[in-house]
Design a protein around this motif. Structure first.
Motif, PDB file in Angstrom:
ATOM      1  N   GLU A 239       0.833  -1.368   0.131  1.00 27.69           N
ATOM      2  CA  GLU A 239       0.086  -0.104  -0.040  1.00 27.69           C
ATOM      3  C   GLU A 239       0.813   1.228   0.043  1.00 27.69           C
ATOM      4  OE1 GLU A 239      -2.477  -0.399   3.650  1.00 27.69           O
ATOM      5  OE2 GLU A 239      -4.138  -1.507   2.006  1.00 27.69           O
ATOM      6  N   ARG A 240       2.265   1.073   0.456  1.00 23.98           N
ATOM      7  CA  ARG A 240       2.806   2.497   0.543  1.00 23.98           C
ATOM      8  C   ARG A 240       3.948   2.663  -0.466  1.00 23.98           C
ATOM      9  NH1 ARG A 240       5.041   1.459   6.658  1.00 23.98           N
ATOM     10  NH2 ARG A 240       6.297   3.144   5.813  1.00 23.98           N
ATOM     11  N   SER A 242       5.027   2.664  -4.719  1.00 20.97           N
ATOM     12  CA  SER A 242       4.495   2.613  -6.025  1.00 20.97           C
ATOM     13  C   SER A 242       4.729   1.281  -6.595  1.00 20.97           C
ATOM     14  CB  SER A 242       5.427   3.882  -6.863  1.00 20.97           C
ATOM     15  OG  SER A 242       4.923   3.534  -8.252  1.00 20.97           O
ATOM     16  N   ASN A 282      -3.962  -2.434  -6.105  1.00 22.38           N
ATOM     17  CA  ASN A 282      -4.021  -1.341  -7.347  1.00 22.38           C
ATOM     18  C   ASN A 282      -5.459  -1.057  -7.570  1.00 22.38           C
ATOM     19  OD1 ASN A 282      -1.527  -1.181  -8.777  1.00 22.38           O
ATOM     20  ND2 ASN A 282      -1.673  -3.433  -9.330  1.00 22.38           N
ATOM     21  N   GLN A 284      -7.689  -0.800  -4.982  1.00 19.57           N
ATOM     22  CA  GLN A 284      -7.642  -0.065  -3.812  1.00 19.57           C
ATOM     23  C   GLN A 284      -7.358   1.511  -4.128  1.00 19.57           C
ATOM     24  OE1 GLN A 284      -7.034  -1.249   0.212  1.00 19.57           O
ATOM     25  NE2 GLN A 284      -5.473   0.353   0.484  1.00 19.57           N
ATOM     26  N   LYS A 285      -5.949   1.392  -4.739  1.00 24.07           N
ATOM     27  CA  LYS A 285      -5.347   2.800  -4.821  1.00 24.07           C
ATOM     28  C   LYS A 285      -6.265   3.603  -5.964  1.00 24.07           C
ATOM     29  CE  LYS A 285      -0.703   1.505  -3.399  1.00 24.07           C
ATOM     30  NZ  LYS A 285       0.753   1.441  -3.753  1.00 24.07           N
ATOM     31  N   ARG A 286      -6.730   2.880  -6.766  1.00 23.45           N
ATOM     32  CA  ARG A 286      -7.607   3.675  -7.951  1.00 23.45           C
ATOM     33  C   ARG A 286      -8.809   4.124  -7.255  1.00 23.45           C
ATOM     34  NH1 ARG A 286      -6.086  -0.880 -11.414  1.00 23.45           N
ATOM     35  NH2 ARG A 286      -8.081  -1.871 -10.921  1.00 23.45           N
ATOM     36  N   GLN A 288      -9.194   4.992  -4.078  1.00 21.86           N
ATOM     37  CA  GLN A 288      -8.750   6.004  -3.147  1.00 21.86           C
ATOM     38  C   GLN A 288      -8.501   7.315  -4.084  1.00 21.86           C
ATOM     39  OE1 GLN A 288      -5.515   4.203  -0.905  1.00 21.86           O
ATOM     40  NE2 GLN A 288      -6.843   3.690   0.783  1.00 21.86           N
ATOM     41  N   ALA A 289      -7.906   7.040  -5.291  1.00 23.10           N
ATOM     42  CA  ALA A 289      -7.599   8.225  -6.034  1.00 23.10           C
ATOM     43  C   ALA A 289      -8.938   9.110  -6.474  1.00 23.10           C
ATOM     44  CB  ALA A 289      -6.655   7.881  -7.291  1.00 23.10           C
ATOM     45  N   SER A 294     -12.318   2.119   0.345  1.00 21.02           N
ATOM     46  CA  SER A 294     -11.243   1.126  -0.109  1.00 21.02           C
ATOM     47  C   SER A 294     -11.918  -0.433  -0.038  1.00 21.02           C
ATOM     48  CB  SER A 294     -10.093   1.279   1.215  1.00 21.02           C
ATOM     49  OG  SER A 294      -9.283   0.005   0.976  1.00 21.02           O
TER      50      SER A 294
END
Length: 524
Positions: A239-240, A242, A282, A284-286, A288-289, A294
């Motif tokens: 998660e932290r 890239s 991936n 989750q990051k999308r 969150q963006a 989440s």
């Protein structure tokens, strides 16, 4: 053998340890003269101040020039021309230089015959002579690095490994030497490791840059993310960072290398869940963006990895093979570790011995295959070039024709301990092996008996034979318990001694004992 006592001895060693001086015997002559085992003589008084530091041996090119100046009145420019002519072995120039040397010496009171003999002597050694200024520079570096290696072994090893961090073969060589010195190497670690090899708690930590497929960009990303605090779990790590910079290929290499062991020691579980984990993170990051919830919301705390699937743990051989793939070396163990006693007592040769073994001599080794390249010969036959490794080093093995066809499946099994019978082939780049026979190590070497029984005819054995028997048994100490049975005339045992006798069974032991006593006292 030299046992240097002054820095000049180290300078001399650099000049002596080359093919020319060693083939001519200069090295042995120098050592014997230093230790007073051979007399130091000077054919002329003028030579003593020039050759005293090298015990009368003409070792350096500068000494050739000094002799020409002192004995024959050469200018330093003329002496340098003489040195160059000797190095090139130009006969026409040498003839002119000889005349000049003899005539100059004659003017200085040296008889022509003695001057001619001296010229022959310096001509002989000039071909081997080394530039002293170069030798001194190399010797200073050798002295400094030897000091550091002796007094700061951990820092020295870390520095050497860092200098070879992109050279897998060199890393393996230095790591094997470190193990021989009792230095422990720690696996790369996602929380404690740095880009380079570092010293940590009396050990050396593997640098992240030493892991294959892990580039400097990925390492920089990991170190920057870790700056906010240690990673608490594999999920927390994903998660932290890239995932564009630390991609799947990088993660697989780090898992196989053991870099996540402090977070999740079961590497098989990480590998099994990697694809699904990357997909979830991936996604989750999308989300969150785009300010959405989440997918992990409320499921687990960041330090938990309960979402990883269960997977059977890798067996030791697979774990080591994957480690070797990622690091280029076996780090947490070696496939041959379980066979150390067998290798030490029953297989006498290692890869470290190969350089000293005569061309075409047959050897037996215990090895594992580290690389296999299949080739097709000019006549269409298949053969293989193997990289093999034992506990002492590595070597290259050629496997031809029927032997390759017969053993191909064995050779493809990762980290399988093998018994190898081969011929040594000495080449300019180093020794190679031509395989004659290959088999699994555990089946090729028959198991030892649980105990050995030596049956000695008490009435016939002499004190001299007993003394000789003691000497034989002392030379064949080993792990198997042995008993001496002293037999009465009827062949019955009257005594079994001693209980603390342990021997290494071998045909040589049985042959020596039976030859000494004159009857089959020991059977294997």
């Amino acid at each position: 053998r030299l046992k240097p006592s002054v820095f000049d001895d180290v300078v001399a060693l650099v000049a002596l340890y080359r093919p020319g001086p060693m083939e001519s015997g200069m090295d042995d002559d120098y050592v014997r003269r230093k230790h007073g085992e051979a007399k130091v003589e000077y054919s002329l008084p003028q030579l003593e101040p020039i050759l005293k530091e090298t015990y009368g041996v003409i070792l350096y090119q500068e000494q050739v020039m000094q002799i020409a100046a002192a004995v024959s009145g050469f200018s330093l420019g003329e002496a340098d021309l003489l040195r160059r002519a000797m190095g090139k072995k130009d006969q026409a120039v040498m003839a002119a230089q000889r005349d000049r040397f003899v005539s100059g010496a004659k003017q200085n009171g040296v008889p022509a015959a003695r001057a001619g003999e001296l010229f022959k002597l310096i001509e002989k050694f000039a071909g081997y002579g080394f530039n002293k200024s170069h030798s001194a520079a190399y010797a200073l570096i050798a002295y400094q690095t030897a000091y550091l290696k002796a007094h700061y072994p951990l820092d020295f090893l870390a520095a050497v490994l860092n200098s070879e961090i992109n050279n897998t073969a060199a890393l393996a060589k230095h790591i094997m030497e470190a193990r021989d010195q009792g230095i422990e190497l720690l696996a790369p670690d996602i929380n404690r490791g740095q880009r380079d090899f570092t010293v940590e708690d009396g050990k050396v930590r593997f640098g992240l840059a030493g892991v294959k497929n892990v580039g400097l960009g990925a390492i920089q990303e990991i170190l920057e993310a870790r700056g906010a605090g240690r990673f608490e779990s594999f999920r927390d790590f994903l998660e932290r960072i890239s995932l564009n910079k630390v991609n799947r290929k990088v993660l697989e290499a780090l898992i196989q290398a053991g870099a996540f062991d402090s977070l999740q020691p079961r590497r098989a579980r990480l590998m099994a869940g990697l694809e699904d984990a990357l997909e979830k993170v991936n996604t989750q990051k999308r989300l969150q963006a785009t300010k959405q919830m989440s997918m992990f919301g409320g499921l687990a705390e960041p330090h938990e990895d309960d979402w990883l699937p269960e997977a059977p743990p890798w067996d030791k051989s697979l774990k080591l093979a994957r480690e070797k793939e990622a690091l280029g070396v076996y780090l947490s163990g070696h496939p041959l570790d379980a066979h150390r006693t067998l290798l030490k007592t029953r297989i006498k040769t290692t890869t470290a011995d190969l350089a000293e073994i005569p061309d075409f001599q047959e050897v037996i080794l215990g090895v594992v295959v580290t690389s296999l390249t299949e080739k097709v010969g000019r006549k269409g036959g298949r053969f293989a070039i193997l990289g093999v490794e034992d506990l002492a080093g590595s070597a290259e093995v050629l496997v031809f024709g029927d032997l390759f066809e017969k053993t191909a499946e064995l050779l493809r099994q990762p980290s399988l301990p093998l018994w190898l019978r081969a011929n040594v082939v000495q080449e300019e780049q180093g020794p190679k092996l031509r395989a004659l026979e290959i088999a699994p190590l555990v089946t090729a070497v028959p198991p030892w008996p649980a105990r050995l029984d030596l049956r000695i005819r008490a009435a016939a054995v002499s004190r001299g034979q007993l003394a000789a028997l003691k000497e034989i048994l002392t030379r064949h100490r080993g792990p198997v318990p042995a008993f001496l049975h002293f037999l009465d005339p009827r062949g019955e045992g009257v005594l079994a001694l001693p209980e603390d006798l342990f021997l290494t069974p071998s045909p040589e032991l049985a042959a020596e004992v039976n030859r000494l006593l004159g009857y089959p006292a020991l059977s294997l």
